[in-house]
Scaffold this motif. Structure first.
Motif, PDB file in Angstrom:
ATOM      1  N   VAL A 168      -3.323   0.486  -3.422  1.00  0.00           N
ATOM      2  CA  VAL A 168      -2.855  -0.809  -2.937  1.00  0.00           C
ATOM      3  C   VAL A 168      -2.624  -1.767  -4.100  1.00  0.00           C
ATOM      4  O   VAL A 168      -3.541  -2.038  -4.887  1.00  0.00           O
ATOM      5  CB  VAL A 168      -3.871  -1.444  -1.957  1.00  0.00           C
ATOM      6  CG1 VAL A 168      -3.288  -2.717  -1.350  1.00  0.00           C
ATOM      7  CG2 VAL A 168      -4.260  -0.446  -0.868  1.00  0.00           C
ATOM      8  N   ALA A 213       0.817  -1.206   0.000  1.00  0.00           N
ATOM      9  CA  ALA A 213       0.000   0.000   0.000  1.00  0.00           C
ATOM     10  C   ALA A 213       0.853   1.260   0.000  1.00  0.00           C
ATOM     11  O   ALA A 213       1.797   1.379   0.787  1.00  0.00           O
ATOM     12  CB  ALA A 213      -0.929   0.009   1.209  1.00  0.00           C
ATOM     13  N   THR A 222      -5.217   5.721  -0.123  1.00  0.00           N
ATOM     14  CA  THR A 222      -4.175   4.726  -0.378  1.00  0.00           C
ATOM     15  C   THR A 222      -4.376   4.105  -1.757  1.00  0.00           C
ATOM     16  O   THR A 222      -5.498   4.009  -2.247  1.00  0.00           O
ATOM     17  CB  THR A 222      -4.185   3.591   0.669  1.00  0.00           C
ATOM     18  OG1 THR A 222      -5.436   2.898   0.609  1.00  0.00           O
ATOM     19  CG2 THR A 222      -3.983   4.144   2.064  1.00  0.00           C
TER      20      THR A 222
END
Length: 340
Positions: A116, A72, A114
Motif C-alpha cells: 500500500v 493498494a 497487499t
C-alpha cells in the motif's frame, strides 16, 4: 495463540494506520505481518493476513484521519472494497481508497498480501473531485503505467529495507511521480487537468527533486529549471507565492538537515564539515556563517549542546531510561545562488 495475534493486528492497525473495526472467522489460527517504509513524501506499507473483514465508519473518521489516499496493490488473494458509492473485487490489480471517507472491505478466503502506497492528499497534484471518481474501482496493473507502478512497488517493498534513508527519500519521489502519472491516466489525458493543478504538480515535482539532490553543491535554480524544461524566469514565477524563493528553500533545507544530523549521537564521530558537505556545503567557512545566521550559534556549539543534553538528563534521573519505552509496531502514520 491466534487470538493474541489477531488482537495485536487490530491494535496495530488502529494505532499505526487509522481507526477501523476488524473481524475474522479465523481468530484461533490468525496470522498477520505488517511492514512500513518511510519514503519521505510517501510511505509504503506491506500487509499480509488471514481472511479479515474491515469497516471504517464516519465515527472512526471523526476520531482520527491521517488524510491519506491509499493506493493498494493486491499481490495475492482477492479483496472486495466499497467506498463512495463504488465497490470492486480486486485480484492482482490496484485499488484506491481515501482515509477521509467511510469504507468497507473484506477477503473471504485464503491469505491476502497487499503493498500500500500511503499518499498525503495534499501531495497528489490532481483535482480532488476528479480523483474521487477512482475510489474503490479496480485499476488494471497488467500493462502500461499500471504495470510499471506495480513492479516498482513490489521491488521497493522487497529491496527497500536494504536502502539508505537518502535513497528511500529519492525512491519516494519516484513512487509519487509514478502514482500521479498512473492516476492521471485513469482520469483521461493529463493535459486536460486545470492549469492550476498542473502548476501545483510541477511545483511538487520540483520540491521532491530539490530534496533528492540537496547534497549536490551544484544544485542551482538554473539547473532545476533546465531539468524541468522551463526558463529560470518561469521557475521564479512558479515560486512567486511560496514562503521562500527557490534558492532560499534550498539553503534552508540544507541547513535543517545539517542541524538535525549534528544533533545525532550516532554521528558524533563525523567531522562537522563531513556533515556539511553531505548536505551541499563545500565551504566550511560558508557553512559556519550560514548556520550562525540561521540559528544564532555555531555548528560546533549546537553539536556540543545537543549531545550534552541527554547526558545531563540521565545524570538527573539515572533510572529514567527504564520507564520510557517506545511503543511497539510500525509507524504509518517533503540572480539567487543556493550554494554557501
Amino acid at each position: 495463540m491466534g487470538e493474541d495475534r489477531f488482537d495485536w493486528f487490530c491494535e496495530t492497525v488502529c494505532r499505526a494506520v487509522m481507526p477501523v473495526r476488524l473481524s475474522t472467522r479465523h481468530a484461533s489460527d490468525f496470522r498477520a505481518s505488517m511492514t512500513e517504509l518511510d519514503l519521505g513524501a510517501v510511505r509504503l506499507s506491506g500487509v499480509a493476513c488471514s481472511p479479515v473483514h474491515s469497516r471504517r465508519t464516519a465515527t472512526h473518521v471523526q476520531r482520527a484521519d491521517p488524510e491519506r489516499l491509499q493506493l493498494a496493490l493486491v499481490s495475492r488473494g482477492e479483496v472486495w472494497i466499497s467506498q463512495h458509492g463504488n465497490d470492486a473485487v480486486v485480484a492482482g490489480g490496484l485499488v484506491l481508497t481515501d482515509t477521509s471517507r467511510p469504507s468497507e472491505g473484506a477477503c473471504a478466503a485464503g491469505r491476502i498480501e497487499t503493498v500500500v502506497l500511503q499518499i498525503p492528499r495534499q501531495a497528489l497534484a490532481l483535482n480532488p473531485d476528479r480523483v474521487d471518481r477512482l475510489l474503490a474501482r479496480s485499476l488494471a496493473a497488467e500493462a502500461g503505467s499500471g504495470a510499471i507502478l506495480a513492479d516498482f512497488l513490489k521491488t521497493l517493498h522487497t529491496r527497500g529495507p536494504q536502502c539508505r534513508p537518502e535513497e528511500l527519500r529519492a525512491m519516494g519521489s519516484v513512487a509519487l511521480d509514478l502514482a500521479t502519472a498512473f492516476l492521471a491516466r485513469q482520469l483521461g489525458d493529463p493535459g486536460e487537468a486545470p492549469a492550476e493543478a498542473r502548476a501545483q504538480e510541477t511545483l511538487l515535482r520540483i520540491y521532491r527533486f530539490i530534496e533528492s539532490n540537496l547534497g549536490d553543491p551544484g544544485l542551482t535554480p538554473e539547473v532545476i529549471a533546465d531539468r524541468h524544461h522551463m526558463s529560470v524566469r518561469g521557475l521564479y514565477r512558479l515560486f512567486g507565492d511560496q514562503p521562500r524563493t527557490v534558492a532560499a528553500h534550498i539553503r534552508q533545507s540544507r541547513l535543517e538537515h545539517a542541524h538535525s544530523d549534528l544533533a545525532r549521537g550516532e554521528l558524533s564521530g563525523q567531522p562537522v564539515q563531513t556533515i556539511a558537505a553531505r548536505w551541499g556545503f563545500p565551504s566550511a567557512t560558508g557553512f559556519s556563517r550560514a548556520f550562525r545566521e540561521a540559528y544564532g550559534i555555531s555548528p560546533v556549539e549546537h553539536r556540543a549542546l545537543s549531545l550534552a543534553a541527554p547526558r545531563h538528563a540521565e545524570e538527573r534521573n539515572p533510572a529514567g531510561h527504564a520507564h520510557h519505552g517506545a511503543p511497539y509496531g510500525p509507524t504509518f502514520s517533503a540572480g539567487d545562488s543556493a550554494t554557501a
